[in-house]
Design a protein around this motif. Structure first.
Motif, short mmCIF file in Angstrom:
data_model
loop_
_atom_site.label_atom_id
_atom_site.label_comp_id
_atom_site.label_asym_id
_atom_site.label_seq_id
_atom_site.Cartn_x
_atom_site.Cartn_y
_atom_site.Cartn_z
N LEU B 145 1.02 -1.27 0.06
CA LEU B 145 0.04 0.08 0.00
C LEU B 145 1.02 1.09 0.01
CD1 LEU B 145 -2.76 1.49 0.04
CD2 LEU B 145 -2.39 1.29 2.78
N ALA B 146 2.00 1.35 0.83
CA ALA B 146 2.67 2.53 0.84
C ALA B 146 3.37 2.74 -0.71
CB ALA B 146 3.91 2.21 1.89
N GLY B 147 3.96 1.75 -1.19
CA GLY B 147 4.48 1.62 -2.26
C GLY B 147 3.62 2.11 -3.52
N PHE B 148 2.40 1.55 -3.28
CA PHE B 148 1.33 2.21 -4.49
C PHE B 148 1.20 3.69 -4.31
CE2 PHE B 148 -3.32 3.46 -4.48
CZ PHE B 148 -3.46 3.35 -5.58
N LEU B 149 1.12 4.10 -3.05
CA LEU B 149 1.00 5.43 -2.74
C LEU B 149 2.07 6.31 -3.23
CD1 LEU B 149 -1.11 5.36 0.62
CD2 LEU B 149 -2.16 6.09 -1.62
N THR B 150 3.35 5.84 -3.01
CA THR B 150 4.49 6.41 -3.25
C THR B 150 4.43 6.67 -4.66
OG1 THR B 150 5.68 5.50 -1.41
CG2 THR B 150 6.91 6.41 -3.09
N LEU B 151 4.32 5.66 -5.55
CA LEU B 151 4.39 5.76 -7.14
C LEU B 151 3.33 6.47 -7.52
CD1 LEU B 151 5.32 1.93 -7.56
CD2 LEU B 151 6.67 4.20 -7.66
N ALA B 152 2.18 6.59 -7.08
CA ALA B 152 0.87 7.24 -7.52
C ALA B 152 1.40 9.02 -7.48
CB ALA B 152 -0.39 6.97 -6.74
N PHE B 153 2.09 9.12 -6.30
CA PHE B 153 2.26 10.61 -5.83
C PHE B 153 3.42 10.94 -6.88
CE2 PHE B 153 4.94 13.31 -3.09
CZ PHE B 153 4.00 14.65 -3.04
N ALA B 154 4.36 10.24 -6.89
CA ALA B 154 5.51 10.53 -7.92
C ALA B 154 4.87 10.83 -9.46
CB ALA B 154 6.50 9.45 -7.89
N THR B 155 3.89 9.83 -10.02
CA THR B 155 3.46 9.82 -10.96
C THR B 155 2.72 11.33 -11.38
OG1 THR B 155 3.05 7.52 -11.20
CG2 THR B 155 2.01 8.91 -12.66
N ILE B 156 1.95 11.88 -10.52
CA ILE B 156 1.51 13.04 -10.47
C ILE B 156 2.63 14.12 -11.07
CG2 ILE B 156 0.36 14.78 -9.08
CD1 ILE B 156 -1.06 12.54 -7.73
N GLY B 157 3.55 14.39 -9.94
CA GLY B 157 4.56 15.16 -10.30
C GLY B 157 5.28 14.94 -11.64
N PHE B 158 5.59 13.96 -12.22
CA PHE B 158 5.92 13.54 -13.48
C PHE B 158 5.03 14.14 -14.66
CE2 PHE B 158 6.55 10.70 -16.89
CZ PHE B 158 7.81 10.76 -17.38
N LEU B 159 3.96 13.61 -14.54
CA LEU B 159 3.02 13.52 -15.73
C LEU B 159 2.19 14.93 -15.99
CD1 LEU B 159 2.46 11.01 -17.59
CD2 LEU B 159 0.18 11.06 -16.80
N SER B 160 1.87 15.39 -14.66
CA SER B 160 1.33 16.89 -14.73
C SER B 160 2.25 17.75 -15.35
CB SER B 160 0.95 17.23 -13.17
OG SER B 160 0.12 16.32 -12.81
N LYS B 161 3.35 17.69 -15.00
CA LYS B 161 4.36 18.82 -15.39
C LYS B 161 4.54 18.51 -17.05
CE LYS B 161 9.18 19.98 -15.17
NZ LYS B 161 9.43 21.44 -15.04
N LEU B 162 4.56 17.48 -17.36
CA LEU B 162 5.10 17.18 -18.78
C LEU B 162 3.92 17.32 -19.79
CD1 LEU B 162 7.47 14.27 -18.64
CD2 LEU B 162 7.91 16.61 -19.11
N LEU B 163 2.72 16.96 -19.01
CA LEU B 163 1.42 17.37 -19.88
C LEU B 163 1.24 18.75 -19.89
CD1 LEU B 163 -1.50 16.35 -20.95
CD2 LEU B 163 -2.06 16.12 -19.02
N ALA B 164 1.19 19.50 -18.64
CA ALA B 164 1.20 21.04 -18.69
C ALA B 164 1.99 21.79 -19.81
CB ALA B 164 1.49 21.27 -17.34
N GLU B 165 3.17 21.09 -20.05
CA GLU B 165 4.18 21.89 -20.82
C GLU B 165 3.82 21.49 -22.36
OE1 GLU B 165 8.03 20.70 -19.22
OE2 GLU B 165 7.74 22.19 -17.79
N ASP B 166 3.00 20.28 -22.79
CA ASP B 166 2.73 19.82 -23.89
C ASP B 166 1.58 20.93 -24.41
OD1 ASP B 166 3.30 18.54 -26.11
OD2 ASP B 166 1.56 17.19 -25.83
N ILE B 167 0.70 21.11 -23.31
CA ILE B 167 -0.40 21.77 -23.53
C ILE B 167 -0.12 23.33 -23.74
CG2 ILE B 167 -2.45 22.96 -22.49
CD1 ILE B 167 -2.92 20.45 -20.88
#
Lengths: 263, 269
Positions: B145-167
């Motif tokens: 559970l801790a691993g899942f939450l960690t990775l989901a949290f890290a994914t948000i930083g990575f993907l939101s940033k790159l998606l925002a830049e693409d937009i």
């Protein structure tokens, strides 16, 4: 039908793009807006549908002051103003049909448009328009597969499916070759005549403007410096609008070759 | 050459990017001195390296003889847990990233929303996965559970940033044309923006799945579940053959993901 009263736009940089422009366009009139780059032609038509927010003044379409509308009312008002763009501005990864139907977005709810379930009358009208511009076989092609002239025809169909009263046309031919340019201008003018639409056409090509429109407005540094028929555009007037140049040589008559075949 | 050259023999050299010669040479010499000094501070214990070489050799040799069988049940459970963690954290992360990415694109979001979304991204990117995992293990206890939450949290930083830049890089005129039809904000995003960024969003999501899977092998080291825990145990017991088997499986899965993401992206263009 459309009245501009002291319409002014000053950009945050301090540039005065439009300086208290007054203009009245009766129903069904097509006019060309000419002027050098930076004269404010694009700003003028974008200030009407408020893609650019005017600083002061008003634009009144059929008694409605567009500059005072709230965002919801503005969206409803935008449905009555079709826009055609210089680089076509089709959504490249959408199909021709989706691009045409996007002109209906102001009339359908989000989920219908999201699921691409447009009402049948809209689809019928889309096919009718595609047929009218000669692209009914292309409905499921992606927009970026088309040639320039074809894309502009899709752009025209997208503007017309809005069922507009007014067309705002921004340099419709600037990216097209001379022959296609004339075909597109002719198509726009014919469609305006068929449907009784008014239109403001920004155009660089003075010769092309003179060929197709009954009224020409000259814009220079955000102010109207000429308003008259195409025959009143003498070399002196052009010098006034654009600056010194040998106008007899640059707008010499070009033979209007047979360009009735589709692009 | 028909036209006359104004001054024959005139020399041309590309102008240097730092025009002040004193500053230019000071920077070059300074960098060299620093490099030499930096190397001088590296303290290598050569006798320790010599001893370690033996262990390294054993480890490398284990790859020629990986042992999939002895701890297969542990490997299977760990792998399955890692795959589930990677997949579910990517899905959840992507779903949360889309609204944050939209909010973090300056050309479509109002300033307050932009600042909030950028702060979320900055927070997620500032904290390394390991640190987040240690914190979450402390809160939720050992396990995936801790691993899942960690990775989901890290994914948000990575993907939101790159998606925002693409937009932010998307073609303004296409979006403008949709706005001019009288569309609502959601329709505008759906027709004017989404088609432009969709291929990149899908490509990045698959890439992130790949990263999350590899990260899940590390997170086990701090007790956040997944194959990393199994790998850690194998190392602790000097079972290099089992460790080699685990690493080979990780490499195979990452390569499969890489290959399939290439196929999917080629189809999407």
């Amino acid at each position: 039908m459309l009245q501009l009263q002291k319409l002014t736009k000053r950009y945050p940089t301090g540039d005065l793009a439009l300086n208290a422009v007054d203009l009245e366009i009766p129903k069904g009139q097509v006019l060309a807006l000419i002027g050098p780059s930076g004269a404010g032609k694009s700003t003028l038509i974008r200030s009407i549908n408020r893609l650019v927010e005017p600083t002061s003044g008003s634009a009144i379409l059929d008694g409605v002051n567009l500059t005072e509308l709230s965002s919801g009312a503005l969206r409803r008002a935008r449905r009555r103003m079709g826009m055609i763009f210089q680089e076509y501005a089709l959504v490249e990864r959408l199909s021709v049909m989706e691009n045409v139907l996007s002109g209906q977005l102001g009339y359908v709810g989000f989920w219908r448009s999201f699921l691409r379930k447009f009402p049948q009358p809209a689809i019928d009208e889309a096919f009718r328009l595609l047929e009218r511009v000669g692209l009914d076989q292309m409905a499921d092609k992606r927009a970026d597969e088309l040639s320039g002239g074809q894309r502009q025809r899709v752009g025209i169909a997208r503007a017309l499916i809005q069922d507009p009263q007014l067309l705002l046309v921004d340099e419709p031919t600037a990216s097209l070759d001379p022959k296609t340019s004339r075909q597109i201008m002719r198509l726009i003018c014919e469609l305006c005549a068929e449907r009784g639409l008014s239109a403001i056409i920004n155009i660089h090509d003075v010769a092309l403007a003179k060929m197709f429109v009954p009224r020409v407005i000259g814009l220079k540094l955000g102010e109207i410096v000429f308003d008259g028929g195409p025959d009143d555009l003498t070399p002196e007037v052009l010098t006034d609008i654009y600056g010194e140049e040998d106008w007899e040589a640059t707008i010499a008559k070009i033979d209007d070759d047979d360009d009735s075949d589709p692009v | 050459m028909s036209t006359a050259v104004t001054s024959p023999g005139r020399k041309w050299k590309r102008p240097p990017s730092i025009s002040n010669p004193a500053l230019r040479w000071a920077l070059i010499i300074g960098a060299l001195i620093y490099l030499v000094a930096a190397f001088a501070t590296i303290d290598v214990n050569w006798s320790r390296v010599y001893e370690g070489l033996e262990r390294g050799k054993k480890f490398i040799l284990a790859f020629s003889n990986p042992n999939f069988v002895e701890r297969w049940d542990d490997i299977y459970d760990g792998m399955l847990e890692s795959i589930i963690m990677a997949f579910s954290s990517t899905v959840v992360g992507v779903i949360i990233s889309i609204p944050i990415g939209l909010g973090a694109a300056r050309n479509i979001a109002p300033l307050p929303v932009y600042l909030v979304c950028r702060s979320i991204i900055a927070l997620s990117r500032a904290l390394h996965e390991i640190i987040v995992a240690i914190l979450l293990v402390a809160i939720f206890g050992f396990g995936p559970l801790a691993g899942f939450l960690t990775l989901a949290f890290a994914t948000i930083g990575f993907l939101s940033k790159l998606l925002a830049e693409d937009i932010e890089d998307s073609d303004k005129s296409q979006a403008e044309a949709i706005k001019a039809t009288g569309s609502s904000w959601l329709q505008w995003i759906n027709y004017g923006i989404q088609p432009q960024v969709m291929p990149r969003l899908i490509g990045l999501s698959i890439y992130r799945l790949d990263i999350n899977f590899r990260e899940s092998a590390i997170l086990g080291l701090v007790g956040a579940g997944g194959i990393g825990a199994t790998l850690n145990t194998a190392f602790d017991r000097y079972e290099f053959d089992t460790a080699a088997a685990i690493i080979i499986i990780i490499i195979a899965i990452v390569m499969t993901l890489e290959y399939s993401s290439g196929l999917i992206r080629a189809r999407l263009q």
